[in-house]
Design a protein around this motif. Structure first.
Motif, mmCIF file in Angstrom:
data_model
loop_
_atom_site.group_PDB
_atom_site.id
_atom_site.type_symbol
_atom_site.label_atom_id
_atom_site.label_comp_id
_atom_site.label_asym_id
_atom_site.label_seq_id
_atom_site.Cartn_x
_atom_site.Cartn_y
_atom_site.Cartn_z
ATOM 1 N N ALA A 44 -15.525 48.201 -1.957
ATOM 2 C CA ALA A 44 -17.197 48.863 -0.987
ATOM 3 C C ALA A 44 -16.884 50.153 -2.312
ATOM 4 O O ALA A 44 -17.176 50.328 -2.485
ATOM 5 N N ARG A 45 -15.099 49.951 -3.437
ATOM 6 C CA ARG A 45 -15.266 51.429 -4.201
ATOM 7 C C ARG A 45 -16.442 50.374 -5.686
ATOM 8 O O ARG A 45 -16.540 51.159 -6.169
ATOM 9 N N TYR A 46 -15.962 49.091 -5.946
ATOM 10 C CA TYR A 46 -16.524 49.188 -6.971
ATOM 11 C C TYR A 46 -18.154 48.002 -6.795
ATOM 12 O O TYR A 46 -19.005 47.730 -7.865
ATOM 13 N N GLY A 47 -17.886 47.291 -5.709
ATOM 14 C CA GLY A 47 -18.957 46.426 -5.994
ATOM 15 C C GLY A 47 -19.158 44.916 -5.303
ATOM 16 O O GLY A 47 -17.845 44.094 -6.280
ATOM 17 N N PHE A 48 -19.734 44.352 -4.718
ATOM 18 C CA PHE A 48 -19.578 43.060 -4.834
ATOM 19 C C PHE A 48 -19.511 42.249 -6.544
ATOM 20 O O PHE A 48 -18.554 41.481 -6.317
ATOM 21 N N SER A 49 -20.247 42.713 -6.680
ATOM 22 C CA SER A 49 -20.652 41.519 -8.728
ATOM 23 C C SER A 49 -19.037 42.130 -9.632
ATOM 24 O O SER A 49 -19.256 41.636 -10.011
ATOM 25 N N ASN A 50 -18.736 43.219 -9.351
ATOM 26 C CA ASN A 50 -18.172 44.484 -10.375
ATOM 27 C C ASN A 50 -16.545 43.676 -10.187
ATOM 28 O O ASN A 50 -15.859 44.589 -9.959
ATOM 29 N N THR A 51 -16.253 43.541 -8.530
ATOM 30 C CA THR A 51 -14.705 43.049 -8.203
ATOM 31 C C THR A 51 -14.486 41.834 -8.945
ATOM 32 O O THR A 51 -15.106 40.571 -8.245
ATOM 33 N N GLN A 52 -13.526 41.816 -8.963
ATOM 34 C CA GLN A 52 -12.709 40.352 -9.070
ATOM 35 C C GLN A 52 -11.208 40.125 -8.540
ATOM 36 O O GLN A 52 -10.620 40.454 -7.656
ATOM 37 N N VAL A 53 -11.629 38.281 -8.033
ATOM 38 C CA VAL A 53 -10.269 38.160 -7.376
ATOM 39 C C VAL A 53 -8.957 38.302 -7.461
ATOM 40 O O VAL A 53 -8.435 38.884 -7.338
ATOM 41 N N GLN A 54 -9.248 38.379 -8.929
ATOM 42 C CA GLN A 54 -8.332 38.629 -9.243
ATOM 43 C C GLN A 54 -6.797 40.093 -9.106
ATOM 44 O O GLN A 54 -5.926 40.812 -8.568
ATOM 45 N N THR A 55 -8.005 41.292 -9.518
ATOM 46 C CA THR A 55 -7.608 42.315 -8.372
ATOM 47 C C THR A 55 -7.421 42.592 -7.504
ATOM 48 O O THR A 55 -5.921 43.091 -7.319
ATOM 49 N N ILE A 56 -7.700 42.309 -6.640
ATOM 50 C CA ILE A 56 -7.794 41.786 -4.710
ATOM 51 C C ILE A 56 -5.803 40.669 -5.035
ATOM 52 O O ILE A 56 -5.512 41.648 -4.634
ATOM 53 N N PHE A 118 -17.852 54.979 11.961
ATOM 54 C CA PHE A 118 -18.130 54.378 10.122
ATOM 55 C C PHE A 118 -17.651 55.555 9.441
ATOM 56 O O PHE A 118 -17.770 56.117 8.438
ATOM 57 N N HIS A 119 -17.847 56.526 10.096
ATOM 58 C CA HIS A 119 -16.982 57.397 9.814
ATOM 59 C C HIS A 119 -15.277 57.502 9.683
ATOM 60 O O HIS A 119 -15.061 58.146 8.610
ATOM 61 N N ARG A 120 -14.931 57.048 10.305
ATOM 62 C CA ARG A 120 -12.971 56.164 9.887
ATOM 63 C C ARG A 120 -13.795 55.313 9.524
ATOM 64 O O ARG A 120 -12.047 55.141 8.448
ATOM 65 N N ARG A 121 -14.157 55.001 9.401
ATOM 66 C CA ARG A 121 -14.278 53.524 8.140
ATOM 67 C C ARG A 121 -15.462 53.390 7.330
ATOM 68 O O ARG A 121 -16.383 52.775 7.170
ATOM 69 N N PRO A 122 -15.613 54.172 6.017
ATOM 70 C CA PRO A 122 -16.384 54.127 5.208
ATOM 71 C C PRO A 122 -16.860 53.310 4.721
ATOM 72 O O PRO A 122 -17.785 52.999 3.425
ATOM 73 N N GLU A 123 -16.153 52.145 4.165
ATOM 74 C CA GLU A 123 -15.884 51.230 3.347
ATOM 75 C C GLU A 123 -16.903 50.535 4.178
ATOM 76 O O GLU A 123 -17.805 49.680 3.493
#
Length: 212
Positions: A44-56, A118-123
């Motif tokens: 949610a923060r970085y987008g699918f393309s920009n998110t690295q599994v290593q970061t997770i 969605f108010h509680r879970r904006p992600e």
């Protein structure tokens, strides 16, 4: 945008079971939930393309091989996070249909519950939007839809008939009502997300129900 993840709230994954140790389904289920919690926030923060599994993996304090043991690819991890969010939304919405209320009050409660989720879970709003963009052939409607093989259709039809019986909503095809309501609510959560406005779900629900 969704709030940034708070690393202090992330429980580290338990250590991997050693060779010869029996599998623990409860432990594995908890690990998967922990991975999905962090993945949903990062996507949610970085987008699918920009998110690295290593970061997770780094947020969880494990190697990325641990993440890949549960989800073979980044795509499967992303879609699993979306699927879990959709199941949670469906569960909350289905519970509304079990409440004994007058049809119009039940409709108001359904709208309030939807917007409140969605108010509680904006992600999750962000993930559902990304799914439509990155996986256009995969996404499913967000609850307000009826299909011949939809497990919720019978509940929807019963509610729809009760609503028509009030005489306050004119007769129309059930697909039309749920399609329009679904599009209206999806547009509302999309506008809330993209504008960054903090809206009161109760007030928005009453506005939407009043217009309908």
């Amino acid at each position: 945008m969704p709030p940034e993840p708070d690393d202090k709230t992330i429980e580290l994954l338990p250590p991997k079971a050693g060779p010869g140790r029996p599998r623990n389904p409860e432990l594995e289920a908890r690990r998967k939930e922990q991975i999905l919690d962090v993945a949903a926030r990062e996507f949610a923060r970085y987008g699918f393309s920009n998110t690295q599994v290593q970061t997770i993996a780094n947020h969880l304090g494990v190697g990325n091989g641990t993440v890949f043991r549960y989800f073979e690819t980044k795509e499967k991890l992303f879609l699993a996070a979306v699927e879990r969010g959709l199941r949670e939304l469906n569960a909350e919405m289905d519970s509304v249909l079990e409440v004994a209320l007058e049809p119009l009050e039940q409709m108001l409660l359904a709208i309030r519950t939807y917007l409140g989720f969605f108010h509680r879970r904006p992600e999750m709003a962000e993930l559902f939007i990304q799914e439509r963009a990155a996986f256009p052939h995969h996404h499913r409607p967000l609850y307000f839809a009826t299909k011949d093989d939809d497990e919720h259709t019978c509940k929807h039809i019963a509610f729809f008939k009760r609503l028509m019986d009030t005489g306050l909503v004119r007769p129309m095809p059930i697909e039309r009502l749920f399609s329009v309501v679904g599009d209206l609510l999806y547009g509302t959560i999309l506008t809330n997300l993209l504008s960054g406005r903090t809206a009161d779900p109760e007030l928005q629900a009453r506005d939407v129900a009043d217009v309908i």
